[in-house]
Design an enzyme around this catalytic site. Structure first.
Site, PDB file in Angstrom:
ATOM      1  N   ASP B 370       0.820  -1.218   0.000  1.00 21.13           N
ATOM      2  CA  ASP B 370       0.000   0.000   0.000  1.00 21.13           C
ATOM      3  C   ASP B 370       0.851   1.264   0.000  1.00 21.13           C
ATOM      4  O   ASP B 370       0.319   2.361   0.001  1.00 21.13           O
ATOM      5  CB  ASP B 370      -0.945  -0.002   1.213  1.00 21.13           C
ATOM      6  CG  ASP B 370      -0.202  -0.116   2.544  1.00 21.13           C
ATOM      7  OD1 ASP B 370       0.914  -0.690   2.550  1.00 21.13           O
ATOM      8  OD2 ASP B 370      -0.725   0.371   3.564  1.00 21.13           O
ATOM      9  N   ASP B 406       6.993  12.293   9.780  1.00 18.81           N
ATOM     10  CA  ASP B 406       6.886  10.840   9.901  1.00 18.81           C
ATOM     11  C   ASP B 406       8.139  10.172   9.334  1.00 18.81           C
ATOM     12  O   ASP B 406       8.571  10.500   8.220  1.00 18.81           O
ATOM     13  CB  ASP B 406       5.647  10.397   9.112  1.00 18.81           C
ATOM     14  CG  ASP B 406       5.306   8.945   9.331  1.00 18.81           C
ATOM     15  OD1 ASP B 406       4.862   8.602  10.440  1.00 18.81           O
ATOM     16  OD2 ASP B 406       5.492   8.149   8.387  1.00 18.81           O
ATOM     17  N   GLU B 435       9.917  12.294  13.998  1.00 18.00           N
ATOM     18  CA  GLU B 435       9.404  11.021  14.515  1.00 18.00           C
ATOM     19  C   GLU B 435      10.383   9.939  14.106  1.00 18.00           C
ATOM     20  O   GLU B 435      10.302   9.395  13.007  1.00 18.00           O
ATOM     21  CB  GLU B 435       8.025  10.703  13.935  1.00 18.00           C
ATOM     22  CG  GLU B 435       7.389   9.454  14.556  1.00 18.00           C
ATOM     23  CD  GLU B 435       7.361   8.260  13.618  1.00 18.00           C
ATOM     24  OE1 GLU B 435       7.950   8.320  12.525  1.00 18.00           O
ATOM     25  OE2 GLU B 435       6.732   7.258  14.006  1.00 18.00           O
ATOM     26  N   LYS B 548      -5.442   3.637  13.941  1.00 15.58           N
ATOM     27  CA  LYS B 548      -4.778   3.865  12.658  1.00 15.58           C
ATOM     28  C   LYS B 548      -5.590   3.283  11.503  1.00 15.58           C
ATOM     29  O   LYS B 548      -5.473   3.738  10.361  1.00 15.58           O
ATOM     30  CB  LYS B 548      -3.414   3.155  12.684  1.00 15.58           C
ATOM     31  CG  LYS B 548      -2.226   4.042  12.462  1.00 15.58           C
ATOM     32  CD  LYS B 548      -0.934   3.254  12.645  1.00 15.58           C
ATOM     33  CE  LYS B 548      -0.172   3.191  11.342  1.00 15.58           C
ATOM     34  NZ  LYS B 548       1.196   2.668  11.522  1.00 15.58           N
TER      35      LYS B 548
END
Lengths: 680, 680
Positions: B370, B406, B435, B548
């Site tokens: 994905d 991220d 992060e 999530k």
């Protein structure tokens, strides 16, 4: 085979490298100063090297002698936590350069992923096609480097991978193999090794700056110095000694096992404001003055004191000393007596007082009117620097290669950095010893900028705690990379309270400490071996009847001389490589603070030396030494033999805790070789 | 008044400076990276500064905003052992530059020598003449800087010194004074101060390189974050929430005292290989997918998820949040779903497989089909970088100034360094939070290169020893200069074993630790305040029914919610400046390993906070806290009051050892303000 770092040309700039190289060791002040090594050393280099994401990287250490254009590659190896290590050998004196190169290794990453997928029994046909492409790219790199055979081999493998089919599929004709076999081939040592020879370094990172290491001859790292005043060595008491008298005593010094014979300044001595005996401000008619008050009508820094002899005498002394394994070191003291020729010929190199006279040295309220300091802030600094350099070159011309530099901390750092670099560019074998007993940062800076060896605070570190802390700093901190300690228990200026009050046992203890804690050490003799310990006055570190101001005559045959012990210590140093470097110094726990114990060993642990010293010069002390057996390569279950190189005694020890007792009235130290003794 | 560093021109080059400036702090990798501060901070700078010989030196710290040509001088002050210190204030956001200047101060040296000679009652007439010359030189410097009055004053004093006579000599006419009076004048504060204004810097050393400090707004150094999934905040359970729903909950979040409201990606979510509930590889028709699978036919990184709302809704949320003291932070996740527009419009930014398809993410044997990672090694890296920068600028255009990035460690370091520098050059107020929970060197590098705040290993540091070691490293090592920890006890990806097994008491303990050990901290709510602690499976850190992958609905009114405690903790943070920075964190000894105690205080010790936490979520623990009273500004003899800001309780303590007992079933922590409580 040397490699150049030229990058392939490209139309558009390549993406910046994804590899970070940082925290490189050794690296002193961001590469501002070189590290130090001696010829034959292996330079181990570590760095943190990493990239973003999960790709594997490869890295090499690049090294070369300064002036070479091609780099030599040594592989680097990943340790834990993104640290990498590699090494290169420095075989010759001079300056070596090194840097690091790292790149994302797509082939290595691909192999890892292929192995994981194969293990998970996933379909790898697409991966094998990707691998074929990587092999073809490798083939092109091999071809461009002229490695036709390698290029062909890589292409053949690529074809096999590209043509592979899943085991279940029907195999057509041609070179097809099944995916399992192709995977096995792709992960084989053969493929791995050949691809590692032709890595894709297009996006490699090269560490900036290029770092340096100064490689000295072995003596810079391991030496035993003997300091003597030639004028005291006449066979006739009271008569001014000469180089020829020194010659006669070379066997005496050589028998003690020294290898550097250091002479205080040998130049004409000024008579204006000459100091008398015991540093008296008034000299009598027969007073010989301090050798450090350099210069008279008879000459300056390039002249010899007439009573010492002529240049041919010096040159013969140098040659004879060499025959005895002794190298002559001279003193460089950049200061002038008021009678120095410079005062007349180059007044511009001095500071002047309002009345036009040259400013003498002072440390108010003290005046040193027998000394004119040079003014390094003069507008004529350039000619001054050149002249001072010519002084060193002059004595090099006479065959001298070791210089003990007097009070370097009172001349500018930039001057020393320039001078030493200039001299060593032409004469890399020259050794400079910095005589500085001053603030720690100043001493460190002198070592960083180029001095080969440095005096230390050793003379004033007497207790177990003081010695442990100081030598841990010297050998475990960054100082170990650039500061080579040279340990002196005494000098003509320093008679410590410990020696004054401790007498002969104290001299023995300090000898063993100096000679075993440091690979470089020295004594001022014969004051040392004859345990000369009377101070000028209580609480002072100066000698009574200091040799600096008068001719002394020494009874070298005295029965209480330490010459035999010194010979044994120096012999132990020569026969035990562990004592020839400062690394791997380990202090050991003891239950008695009056005793200190430490060991040194070679990197391969083939030579281990254990030293225990009683620091109390009055009383016998005993205790239990705790040895980290594993670190020393010893078994806790098997007894090991230790051989005291000072007394010849042999003991068998077992386990980590062992008993010692040292009586200062015999010998206050053990110098053990650990393990099965070799011959001799 | 600003000063430039231009040197006077001269015929011959001046002698190199005799002053060494080294070991400057802060200095990160030789100045390769800037230190970090917030506006209003005082930057303390230390260095080793020294010269050869016995002359005195002076030094100044030079600072300026980047882009200014003139430097501001701040005096430096000598400490022990050649260390010097100085400081400058950073009042505005942006980049400041600083360096150091040091010079041999001949006037100061002359004053010292004069004082010593006068004290020893030596004749100083010659010295006074030398001093007159120094004053005249100073006068010329003052004149050349246009300070006519100062120049005249210095000249007058010079005349007095020059004309002075010994007290016994008969005084003629003119301005003569006796030597004692001249000495007194020369050493006076007036003369000293004026000469210090016009020092002789001809041979000054200037430290190279110029160093930098990035100055951020206060929130970069002190912030409390609340992370929430907007789609879960609909008032109708199961319905996809929108920005308007978030608006309705702003009072709830503000009441807890947070100041940053961080939203995971708000962009369209891909449908190809969309993940189902609980990270299932197959999504059901109603599954909403992970917000980090960014991009669909509806748009990519510059588009909004249609169900969240439109840009005007976002902009209104930002404005309303601001009214509640909350700043919206967005997520920057540079990766694409297979449906992202980039996959069609910019295939050159991705890696391709042999069949021409774009390479999805994988960590063999795992596949993440994905997600398409961007290929930063593409030949088209420049257009890629520019596009990614335009993404940040786009959201800045919408009013966002805080970005949580991220997985920054999976993109090149060089890219981030460029991006952050480019953005902050125009928008210095922007805050980037990295992060990254990866290798230590990688996390350090990201912070060095520019990230304003960094995630940490805090979540996995549970014992007293682990916490003490880790926070000592974060606050006492060089990391304190560039790495701003942001502590998260939980995140949507991380439900630690400690929280799973410890339940509500564990959540309370970790809240207090995060909020008081770090000036920046955050929680992922409402999972945190509702103590959500069911893992996907035993031994896993993933949540069961992770938000999530699905819309959750939370009962914010539950009686066991920690929202009240959170509000008290955040209020304590706001009211106690000691909790607003990471410096001055001190751990204290305790005789019970299950308890941890530490304090924080402001530099002036006007605010001292003491924290004690019971790390055992099951049992009450007690012990004796040992306080270093002197460090905390407390007397061992006078009782002091401590006020627990969590319970309101007040205690009177006395002396260094005091008893604590904490029951995890009540509140497992004390958060004491020490000393006389202020109002409120």
């Amino acid at each position: 085979m040397g490699k150049k770092l030229a990058k392939p040309k490209s139309q558009t700039p390549a993406a910046p490298s994804r590899v970070i190289i940082t925290h490189v060791h050794p690296e002193i002040e961001g590469g501002r100063f070189p590290a130090k090594r001696v010829e034959g050393d292996i330079v181990a280099v570590t760095a943190d090297i990493f990239t973003d994401g999960h790709d594997l990287i490869s890295a090499v250490l690049l090294s070369r002698r300064q002036g070479e254009s091609a780099w030599t590659e040594s592989p680097m190896r990943g340790l834990v936590n993104d640290a990498w290590t590699g090494s290169f050998a420095v075989r010759e004196q001079g300056i070596y350069e090194y840097t690091l190169q790292g790149w994302v290794d797509h082939f290595k990453s691909w192999q890892r992923n292929l192995a994981k997928k194969a293990e998970a029994r996933q379909d790898v046909l697409t991966d094998l096609k990707i691998g074929a492409q990587l092999l073809e790219d490798g083939s092109r790199r091999a071809a461009s480097e002229g490695a036709a055979a390698a290029a062909q081999k890589l292409n053949e493998w690529a074809s096999l991978l590209r043509g592979s089919q899943s085991a279940t599929a029907s195999s057509g004709g041609g070179p097809a193999i099944d995916a399992a076999a192709a995977t096995e081939l792709a992960l084989s040592g053969e493929v791995t090794a050949l691809m590692a020879q032709y890595p894709d370094k297009r996006l490699a990172a090269v560490y900036d700056p290029v770092l340096q290491v100064v490689v000295d001859r072995a003596r810079a790292g391991f030496s035993a110095w003997y300091e003597m005043f030639p004028r005291s060595w006449s066979s006739e008491p009271g008569k001014h000694g000469a180089f020829r008298d020194c010659e006669a005593h070379l066997p005496y010094i050589a028998a003690m096992g020294f290898d550097v014979l250091y002479l205080p300044p040998i130049h004409p001595i000024g008579h204006t404001y000459r100091k008398g005996k015991n540093n008296s401000p008034v000299a009598g008619p027969d007073d010989v003055g301090s050798p450090w008050a350099i210069g008279s009508e008879e000459g300056g820094h390039k002249a010899l004191h007439p009573q010492l002899g002529r240049f041919e005498d010096l040159e013969r002394l140098i040659a004879r000393a060499r025959d005895h394994g002794l190298e002559i070191a001279l003193d460089i003291a950049y200061q002038c007596s008021p009678d120095h020729p410079y005062a007349k010929t180059h007044p511009e190199w001095f500071l002047h007082r309002p009345d036009g006279s040259i400013q003498y040295a002072e440390n108010p309220p003290k005046k040193y009117q027998d000394i004119y300091p040079l003014n390094f802030e003069s507008e004529h600094w350039q000619s001054l620097w050149e002249e001072l350099k010519s002084v060193v070159l002059f004595w090099i011309g006479k065959g001298v290669r070791i210089f003990r530099v007097d009070n370097p901390h009172t001349k500018p750092f930039a001057f020393w950095e320039w001078l030493i670099r200039e001299i060593k560019a032409e004469y890399p074998e020259v050794i400079f010893l910095a005589e500085a007993f001053t603030r720690p940062k100043v001493m460190q800076q002198l070592a960083k900028l180029g001095f080969s060896q440095s005096y230390t605070y050793f003379a004033w570190r007497n207790t177990t705690q003081e010695l442990t802390e100081y030598f841990t700093e010297l050998t475990r901190s960054e100082m170990a990379e650039y500061f080579r300690p040279n340990l002196w228990p005494n000098t003509p200026d320093i008679l410590t309270e410990y020696l004054q009050s401790g007498g002969r046992p104290a001299f023995m203890a300090r000898l063993v400490l100096a000679a075993t804690l440091g690979a470089n050490y020295g004594i001022y003799g014969p004051a040392f071996e004859l345990c000369e310990n009377k101070p000028l006055a209580p609480g002072m570190e100066e000698y009574l009847n200091a040799e600096k101001y008068e001719i002394r005559s020494w009874d070298l045959s005295r029965s209480d001389s330490l010459k035999e012990l010194i010979a044994r210590v120096n012999r132990a140093r020569k026969e035990n490589p562990a004592l020839q470097s400062n690394s791997n110094l380990l202090f050991h726990k003891l239950d008695n603070d009056q005793l200190i114990a430490y060991s040194k060993m070679t990197a391969d642990r083939s030579n281990v030396v254990l030293v225990v010293v009683n620091l109390d010069p009055r009383w016998a002390q005993s205790g239990w030494v705790n040895l980290p057996l594993e670190d020393l390569g010893l078994s806790p279950y098997i007894p090991f033999e230790i051989h005291d190189l000072l007394t010849g005694a042999r003991y068998t020890w077992r386990g980590p805790r062992n008993y010692v007792r040292l009586d200062p009235n015999a010998i206050p130290a053990h110098l053990f070789r650990v393990g099965r003794p070799r011959s001799g």
